[in-house]
Every structure is written in structure tokens, then in C-alpha cells.
Scaffold this active site. Structure first.
Site, PDB file in Angstrom:
ATOM      1  N   GLU A   1       8.090 -36.621 -19.042  1.00 18.65           N
ATOM      2  CA  GLU A   1       6.643 -36.017 -18.184  1.00 18.65           C
ATOM      3  C   GLU A   1       5.699 -36.244 -18.211  1.00 18.65           C
ATOM      4  OE1 GLU A   1       7.435 -35.725 -21.737  1.00 18.65           O
ATOM      5  OE2 GLU A   1       5.861 -35.039 -22.381  1.00 18.65           O
TER       6      GLU A   1
ATOM      7  N   CYS B   1      10.324 -35.963 -28.011  1.00 21.13           N
ATOM      8  CA  CYS B   1       9.638 -36.979 -29.185  1.00 21.13           C
ATOM      9  C   CYS B   1       9.664 -35.718 -30.057  1.00 21.13           C
ATOM     10  CB  CYS B   1       8.177 -37.482 -28.610  1.00 21.13           C
ATOM     11  SG  CYS B   1       7.498 -38.304 -29.368  1.00 21.13           S
TER      12      CYS B   1
ATOM     13  N   HIS C   1       9.210 -40.565 -22.635  1.00 22.78           N
ATOM     14  CA  HIS C   1       8.158 -39.017 -22.415  1.00 22.78           C
ATOM     15  C   HIS C   1       8.246 -39.235 -20.998  1.00 22.78           C
ATOM     16  CE1 HIS C   1       5.403 -37.308 -25.919  1.00 22.78           C
ATOM     17  NE2 HIS C   1       6.132 -38.858 -26.074  1.00 22.78           N
TER      18      HIS C   1
END
Lengths: 744, 228
Positions: B205, B86, B203
Site C-alpha cells: 500500500e 507487516c 507494504h
């Protein structure tokens, strides 16, 4: 500096600043002399409605405030604080930013988000999730579209950059908000209960610091602005709107979190309404001390700012910090690391007076206690009077409303109505997942649920208020708002803990508006006692109305309820989506012939005069106990409360996530439109796998709560009494895109 | 292997990344500060998401000037691994470690939602263990994620097989309908020619913890761990 500000103020100046004549007399009595202009300015903001709660505090004191898990009393610190066990506390609060948002929606909403989060982290709690509750005028008006886009962008930009997920909220449209939108922002944070930062100043001789942003002329006297009616001339008050910087707020958060880990800090308060004035006086009064503050040491954005401008500035992203003497370097090092200002501007004294100096000259000298809420600030009991419409609305008779022939058309009218349709256009602009705690992204539920990492627990939260119900009946409508919030927490698998409230009403000097306020307090009290959810704090926003050609039109009374609840075991998270074809669909609670105050009655039939929907607090409580039991015994695989739009909308919302459908039969004792679209309260839809049917029925039979088999989950078709009501895919497409189509 | 996660002022996914690496995947992680001039022995550097320096200019335009970025660039030029997610991806394109640019989403709004990704190859450490015939559900959250490169640069990116992820449908179909932000070629992530620097807008994560009921992103990290 100009000597004018040191001369005695006149009554005209005091009134111009927003004080009443009798209040100016009170100030003279307190000081034993006539205040100068600077002092009068200080009183005018501290005694404004926004800071003093002078017209509401009498009633607010009657709300239930005690609960077994409260860590601080309501109003004593910046936000309510609930003990979650294991040394973890939850600070949470909701606040309005209505008036700034009406003028400048982007900055108004953005700074609302900034302000509420500062209230949380100033206590040493790291914010973990946010919610917001928004109300706008008619969706088709260009002004509404401008306001919606600005407000959502403001929340989006500030909240996303600040880095705290927005995990839920509500959006509602009604013409009563045409000139005066409501922007209520909620934040919750977690802290170590051994490291709570107090908002009290203590220890004469301890230095006082201002940290964060420099002080400018923005938002001067915003608190006073928020304490008057929105009028056609309000645009002239634009300088009263503050400007937000989420990047600075993020730095301030991180620096504050580091500060909370040290022993250098005595107390801290964020600067919101009335800036330096409010924070210095509240911290002094809170700790029973005084302060000497040197305004010339405050970092400013502009040259030649007058003392009163520095005192009243509402520049954002600032905090007042009282530091343990001798530990100044610890504080300076932390703020230097984060490239933030930390300037010593004064010292704690034992005088119990707040004295402001400019270049060594005393410009204001007032007793701190005399300025603050609960101290010397005025408290009024306003008159109230039941408005004529209240009895009129009760005359509503369902038999005067003809049932439409085509109920499928009604169903799709509702699914595409902006108040019912998905708020995707709004919430996709918010970062809902930063923090990697949001459990409800992939497991949709009636409340937002966030994982408390490193524990077995999760925190559920919701904001609720159907203001149409509150308008129809303030006492019942507000009891419903609390009940719906609790129902949402319970349906998500949580146990309701406590509430915060944001009380948005009209002009308190209007007896009919004040009657709505008093009714709301009574209804909230009754429901909060029943659910044992104390009121931990919140805020009051009066003067939400428009004055057009001299005629006041208050907004729908809107006591927004923010509730948190605890999931002791995060594995008990209950979701709202249908799981598989063949599961049995049951309704818990009573089906009654009620369409009062429903979206169906109001928007489809355009009948505005009807009472609040059917509601019984005891039945509501029993229903919620039953749902808790079903979840803890793992007897259901989905639960969704039946609320705005009624049963059909509830079933459709349960179908959408997995593209399933339903086949149900209605109840011959109840009108079909009331059965499908009525908004009678205290109903929850659950699904049960066929294997667990017997066990489920046995449990429910013992619960004393009515329950009825509606039908079963299908592969994707919607069927009511053997009549085809469309397919999930087409309904979902309409539901997801209706609001965006209106706004774009 | 030791990971290094860089915190710029305004980073807000740094803690999330550290949580996944340290608590979920049990890896050794060091948190690097933007003013640091030493990678402290980290072998795999991650630039996390957020709004570095507020992103008031162009996203990532100021962060590239941070002291730590000199070290990150040297590390990459020596063949060391760097992943930007990002805002981290934006910093990598701004600093020249990756080609192209990330422009405002074509709807001019911030977008946060789950999207589906399809690995474009199996020839990088991050995609090696992934199945090219399925989609991976991974969220996006950005206002400026529309990948753009001029025609000749794009040709070179494609010729060198530098695309690592494309936006697709849940069933794995590519197409403009499944492109959330208007990225050229549905591009969600790319690597450099040396295949040691990676950038992606989604993302992973945020999809790596069982508590969140989506662990597709974890598979990307496991691919990295297995192949380095």
C-alpha cells in the site's frame, strides 16, 4: 497527608527548588503573604527558565512574527499555525529534549518526540510528518556511540509506533557536544481551519478533565532540571527523566481527533513541562478565568502521592480538557472507546485564581496570571559581552593554509566524514513512509516533501543549522541557517512560509554565551524579514554545557531552524538527482576564495579559528528567486544546494541516486580547494538538458544572478579538470557506509 | 468486491490501506473495529501494519485475542480471503492462520527502506498477474520481520509452494546480500495451504499511489481484483 507542605516555605526551600532570593520576595508580594511549600513548588516550575523564558523573552519579542498567512500569533497557542488555503492549516513546532537525552538517551529522545506531537494534535491537527535535528560529541568516543544509539532508538521506537513518518533531519558531530547532546524534534500537522482547538479555558462552570495516562512520580520537576547546567552529578537527577508510551499517545491522538469533530470541547492543552501546574495555569490565564482542581481525583500510578508531586509530575501522554457543560458524556464515550482515562478533576471559575485541593483541603491558591509567560513571570535582560575569540577568528587568512597536493584524497576524506557521509544508519531506523504521503522517498530532494492528499498541494519542510558558522559569527551564522532552510525549500519546488526555532545555547548568566544568543536573534530577524518567513514559535534551551572541574564549556550555539514551505502544485516537486548522461551542470551564484568554517578547513586542516563563510543576504534572496523561476518555467531537471562539504560533495550526492557521474572544470580565478570544498553560501547546482540550454541561459541572463557552466553528467565517472576522481559506485559505497562503520 | 480493513488499537497503516483501496483503486471498503464481532459483509479482510496494543509483548500476540479475530479466523476457515501486512502478518502467525514466526531482524534494529521482491509463484490471487522474471520495488518498515520456521515446517511450506514473495536484488537475483532482515530462505511473504490467507512483511500500500512515484505495489492489488 503531611502537614509540612502547608507550612510557610523558607527561603532555603525556595532556593533549593531553583528560585532566586529576589523571586521569592516577588512571590510574597504577589500573594501578600509567604507561600506554602506547595505554592512555592508551583512558582518554582512556572518561573523556571523552561516555562517562563525569563532570560530570553525580551529578545524573542523582537523576532518578526507577522505574516500574511498566520492563523494564530506566535506563543498564543501550543504551536504556530499557518494558513495553506482551501480551509487547511498547518500547525508546526520544534522543541528540544536535550537534558533528558544527556542522561537517558532512549527515554529522553522518545519523550521529546511524544511531547512535540502532543503540541500539534492538542490543537486538533493530525501530525503528518516529523523531522529531527541531532548533535553529538566526537563520533569515536564510546559515550557518543552510546548516546547516538540510544537517541536514535528512542526516536525510532516512539515515532514509528506513533505512526507519523520522519521525512528528514540532520545529524552533526563536534566535540563541543561531548557531554551535552542536542535532541531537537519537529512535527507538522494539518487541520481544518474551522476546527482549531484552543488552549484557553473559558466559561465558569465548565468541567475540567484530565485524559490519557495516569500520573506517576516520573519527571517530577523536569522543567527545573532542564533549567540548570549539566554537571558530573546530573545522573542523580535521573528521576527527572520521563518515560514514554507511544501506544498510549497513538490512542490519545485518535481520541483527540474524534473529540475535535464534536462541539463538546472548549479548550485543551497537553501536559508537558510542569504537568498539571502548567496546563491549568496557562489555560486559566489564557482565557482570563480561574480553576478549582481536586488533586485527589487525578488517577495516579502510585499511592500516597503528595500534592506537589501530582502537580509537578511530568508523566507523559496526558492532556487537560475543558468540556462544554452538559456534553460530558460525549467526551467520556470517546475516551471509553479508546480505553483511556477521562476523569473530571475540577471546574472553571471566574476567580482568575488556580486553586488546588487535596481531599477537600485547599493546598495552594495563586493568581494564574502571576505564573505565566507574558503575565507575572519575571523577565530579565541579561548582560552580554563579545568574546575575545570573535575578533581572533576574523584574522583568518586563506593564504596561511597550504593547498594539499592530492585533492582526490581530500574529496574521499570528506565523503566519509561523519558530518558529510550519508545518515542512512540513522534514518533507516525511522519509518519514513507511514501515511503514504512522503513524496521524497522515491524522488530525493533538498527538503522533505509530503503530499496533501485530496489537493494539488504538497508541504515541504526542513531543519537546518550549521552551528560551527553560528559559533564563528552568531549573527551571520544564524542568517545562514534561515537562508539554508529557505534554499532547501526553494530547491524542492516550494515557497518558504514560516519558521519555528529551537534555540540551544549555554548558560544565560554567562555574558559571552548571552552575546551569542543576542547575535542569533538579530541574524534570524534579518533573514526572516528578507524571506518573509515569520517566526511562529519554538523553544529556548539554555544551560547546554558541561561543568567539569569547575570549568564551563558551552556547546556551539545552535539555533536550529525548522521551516515549512508550500508547493501550490505538487507537480513542481524538484529533485536533486542527476537524470541522464549528457545533461549540462551549471552552478548558480558566486564562486569565491573561501574555505572559512568549512568541514574541509576544520576537520582536514584542523583549523578551528575562522569566521563564518562568505554570505550576502541580498544575493541569497536573488539566487532563490532565480531558482523558483527556473523550476516554475521547467528549465532544469535537478537542483541541489551547495552546503556542508562544498561543491564536490554536492555533485557526488547528485550522482548517487542513479549511479551517474560528472565531468567538470574548475575556475582558474579561485583556489582549487576552495572551489571544490569551500562552503561559501548562496550557491545552487542545477542540471539542464541540452535541448533547453538556450532557454536556460536566456532566463539566467535576465535574472542578474551569476551562473557558470561546470560541465556535464557522465555515465558514472567523476572527473575534475581532466583528472579522474573515482567512480560513482565506489564513492557511493564509502558515502553510504562510513557512518555505520564508525558506530558499529 | 467488498474489502474489510481491521483497526486494532495501535494500528497505523489502516488509513493508508483504506486510501489505496477506496481512493486509488475505487473499491468498496469497510473499516472494522477490533471490538466488532461482525465482518459487515466484507469478503476480503486485511489486517494492516502498525503496533497493535503497542506490541509490548510479542508483535501480534495480544491482537490475536481481539473479538474481531474470532470472526476473521472463522472467515478464513470457511475459505474467505485474508491478507496480513507487516503487523498483520505477525498477527496471522500468532493466531495460527499462517505458519512460522517473525523474529527480531538480525541487526536488532527497525529497518525502513525500499526493497525488491520476486514472486515465488503465480498460483495465488495476489501473485497470479505478476511477472516471475522481474523484481517489484516495495518498502519494508519493521523491527520484527525475520521469517522463521522449524526445519520440518519449512520443508512443508516449500513442498506446498506456500512462499509467495522472496527478497531479491533490483535485477531480481536472490541471495543473502539482498535479504534485509535475515529471513530464512529470503522469505518476505507466505500463504496457507488453502491459498486463501496471505502474509507479507513489505507494504504494497506504500507503493500504490502515483504521487509517490512508485506503483509496483498496486500491481499486487490489481492481481487480487482480477482473480477474485
Amino acid at each position: 497527608m503531611s502537614a509540612n507542605y502547608q507550612q510557610e516555605a523558607t527561603l532555603e526551600q525556595a532556593i533549593e527548588l531553583g528560585l532566586r532570593a529576589e523571586e521569592f520576595e516577588m512571590i510574597k508580594e504577589i500573594l501578600g503573604r509567604t507561600p506554602n511549600f506547595t505554592e512555592t513548588s508551583v512558582y518554582s516550575v512556572m518561573w523556571s527558565e523552561h516555562c517562563s523564558y525569563k532570560n530570553s523573552i525580551f529578545w524573542l519579542k523582537q523576532l518578526p512574527k507577522d505574516g500574511p498567512h498566520m492563523l494564530v500569533k506566535a506563543g498564543e497557542e501550543n504551536a504556530g499555525l499557518v494558513d495553506l488555503g482551501d480551509g487547511v492549516g498547518c500547525a508546526f513546532k520544534i522543541e528540544s529534549h536535550n537534558h533528558p537525552s544527556a542522561l537517558e538517551p532512549y527515554q529522553g529522545a522518545a519523550t521529546g518526540v511524544g511531547g512535540i506531537n502532543r503540541d500539534i494534535f492538542t490543537m486538533g491537527a493530525r501530525p503528518i510528518a516529523q523531522l529531527n535535528s541531532l548533535r553529538f560529541g566526537e563520533v569515536d568516543s564510546d559515550k557518543t556511540k552510546w548516546l547516538v544509539k540510544g537517541v536514535v532508538k528512542g526516536i525510532s521506537h516512539y515515532g514509528n509506533a506513533f505512526g507519523i513518518p520522519t521525512v528528514g533531519g540532520e545529524v552533526f558531530f563536534d566535540k563541543s557536544y561531548n557531554q551535552n547532546p542536542l535532541v531537537n524534534a519537529f512535527s507538522a500537522g494539518l487541520l481544518d481551519t474551522k476546527k482549531i482547538i484552543s488552549a484557553k479555558a473559558k466559561g465558569p462552570g465548565n468541567p475540567v478533565y484530565i485524559v490519557g495516562a495516569a500520573t506517576g512520580k516520573d519527571g517530577i520537576a523536569g522543567a527545573a532540571f532542564a533549567s540548570k547546567d549539566i554537571t558530573e552529578d546530573s545522573a542523580n537527577d535521573l528521576p527527572s527523566v520521563q518515560v514514554g508510551d507511544p501506544f498510549l499517545e497513538k490512542l490519545l491522538l485518535e481520541a483527540t481527533m474524534e473529540l475535535a469533530e464534536t462541539d463538546a470541547i472548549v479548550g485543551m492543552q497537553d501536559m508537558g513541562a510542569a504537568g498539571i501546574t502548567c496546563s491549568t495555569n496557562e489555560m486559566s490565564a489564557g482565557g482570563g478565568v480561574g480553576m478549582d482542581i481536586h488533586l485527589d481525583r487525578v488517577p495516579t500510578r502510585q499511592d500516597n502521592m503528595q500534592p506537589y508531586e501530582i502537580l509537578l509530575s511530568e508523566s507523559q501522554e496526558r492532556m487537560l480538557v475543558v468540556v462544554q457543560k452538559g456534553k460530558e458524556q460525549v467526551v467520556k464515550d470517546i475516551f471509553t472507546k479508546w480505553d483511556l482515562h477521562a476523569e473530571e478533576i475540577g471546574v472553571v471559575t471566574d476567580t482568575k485564581r488556580t486553586r488546588y485541593f487535596m481531599n477537600g483541603e485547599l493546598v495552594s491558591d495563586v493568581p494564574s496570571e502571576s505564573l505565566v509567560l507574558g503575565g507575572g513571570a519575571p523577565q530579565y535582560q541579561r548582560e552580554y559581552k563579545e568574546p575575545a575569540y570573535y575578533q581572533e577568528y576574523k584574522k583568518f587568512n586563506i593564504n596561511d593554509v597550504k593547498q594539499p597536493d592530492n585533492l582526490k584524497e581530500v574529496a574521499y576524506f570528506l565523503l566519509s566524514h561523519p558530518n558529510i557521509a550519508s545518515k542512512r544508519w540513522v534514518y533507516e531506523q525511522y519509518d519514513s513512509m507511514v501515511g503514504t504521503k512522503t513524496m521524497t522517498t522515491n524522488q530525493p530532494s533538498d527538503a522533505g516533501v509530503v503530499n496533501i492528499k485530496g489537493t494539488d498541494k504538497a508541504l515541504a519542510m526542513t531543519v537546518d543549522c550549521n552551528s560551527r558558522y553560528v559559533h564563528a559569527d552568531p549573527e551571520v551564522g544564524t542568517a545562514i541557517a534561515v537562508s539554508e532552510a529557505a534554499r532547501n525549500i526553494v530547491c524542492s519546488g516550494g515557497e518558504p512560509s514560516a519558521i519555528t526555532n529551537c534555540l540551544n545555547f549555554g548558560n544565560p548568566y554567562n555574558p559571552e554565551s548571552y552575546w551569542q544568543f543576542v547575535g542569533a536573534i538579530k541574524g534570524m530577524s534579518a533573514a526572516c524579514r528578507k524571506f518573509e518567513t515569520p517566526v511562529t514559535g519554538g523553544n529556548v534551551s539554555f544551560y547546554n554545557q558541561s561543568v567539569i572541574n569547575g570549568v564551563e564549556k558551552p556547546v556551539f550555539p545552535t539555533p536550529t531552524i525548522g521551516m515549512i514551505g508550500l508547493l501550490q502544485d505538487k507537480n513542481n516537486l524538484m529533485t536533486l538527482d542527476f537524470k541522464q548522461k549528457g545533461d549540462l551542470i551549471f552552478i548558480l551564484g558566486d564562486s569565491v576564495d573561501c574555505i572559512a568554517s568549512s568541514e574541509y578547513l576544520y576537520s582536514y586542516h584542523k583549523v578551528e579559528a575562522s569566521p563564518a563563510p562568505y554570505f550576502d543576504l541580498d544575493k541569497e534572496f536573488d539566487l532563490q528567486q532565480a531558482v523558483k523561476g527556473l523550476i516554475s518555467n521547467r528549465l532544469i531537471n535537478a537542483a541541489h544546494d551547495c552546503s556542508d562539504g562544498g561543491l564536490f560533495v554536492t555533485l557526488a550526492e547528485m550522482s548517487f541516486p542513479r549511479g551517474l557521474g560528472f565531468d567538470i572544470v574548475t575556475d582558474s580565478e579561485v583556489r582549487e580547494d576552495a572551489f571544490l570544498f569551500g562552503e561559501a553560501q548562496s550557491r545552487v547546482i542545477v542540471t539542464v538538458s541540452e535541448e533547453q540550454e538556450d532557454e536556460f541561459i536566456e532566463f539566467m541572463a535576465q535574472s542578474g544572478v551569476n551562473f557558470t557552466l561546470l560541465g556535464h553528467v557522465t555515465k558514472g565517472k567523476f572527473v575534475v579538470d581532466d583528472e579522474h576522481f573515482g567512480f560513482c559506485d565506489e564513492a557511493k559505497d564509502i558515502y553510504l557506509n562510513a557512518l555505520g562503520n564508525k558506530l558499529n | 468486491m467488498k474489502f474489510g480493513v481491521v483497526t486494532f488499537p495501535g494500528s497505523n497503516c489502516d488509513d493508508d490501506m483504506i486510501y489505496v483501496l477506496r481512493d486509488v483503486l475505487k473499491q468498496d471498503v469497510v473499516n472494522l473495529w477490533h471490538k466488532d464481532t461482525d465482518l459487515q459483509g466484507a469478503e476480503f479482510i486485511i489486517l494492516p501494519g502498525g503496533f497493535s496494543y503497542g506490541d509490548y509483548l510479542r508483535s501480534g500476540a495480544i491482537a490475536k485475542l481481539s473479538p474481531i479475530m474470532n470472526e476473521v479466523i472463522n472467515h478464513a476457515n470457511r475459505g474467505g480471503y485474508v491478507l496480513g501486512i507487516c503487523n498483520g502478518f505477525q498477527i496471522l502467525t500468532e493466531s495460527g492462520l499462517l505458519e512460522g514466526a517473525l523474529l527480531h531482524n538480525n541487526n536488532q534494529k527497525f529497518i525502513c527502506k525500499n526493497v525488491y521482491l520476486k514472486p515465488a509463484n503465480n498460483s495465488t490471487v495476489i501473485t497470479k498477474e505478476l511477472d516471475r522474471d522481474r523484481s517489484y520495488k516495495i518498502p519494508i518498515a519493521h523491527g520484527e520481520g525475520r521469517f522463521y520456521a522449524p526445519e520440518d515446517m519449512m520443508k512443508s511450506i516449500l513442498d506446498n509452494d506456500q512462499v509467495i514473495f522472496r527478497y531479491c536484488s533490483e535485477e531480481g537475483q536472490l541471495g543473502e546480500l539482498y535479504n534485509p532482515n535475515g529471513s530464512l530462505n529470503n522469505i518476505a511473504g507466505i500463504c496457507n495451504k488453502g491459498r486463501n490467507v496471505f502474509g507479507m512483511m513489505p507494504h504494497p500500500e506504500r507503493a500504490a499511489d502515483a504521487a509517490l512515484s512508485n506503483e509496483d505495489g498496486r500491481l499486487l492489488f490489481e492481481s487480487i481484483l482480477k482473480n477474485i
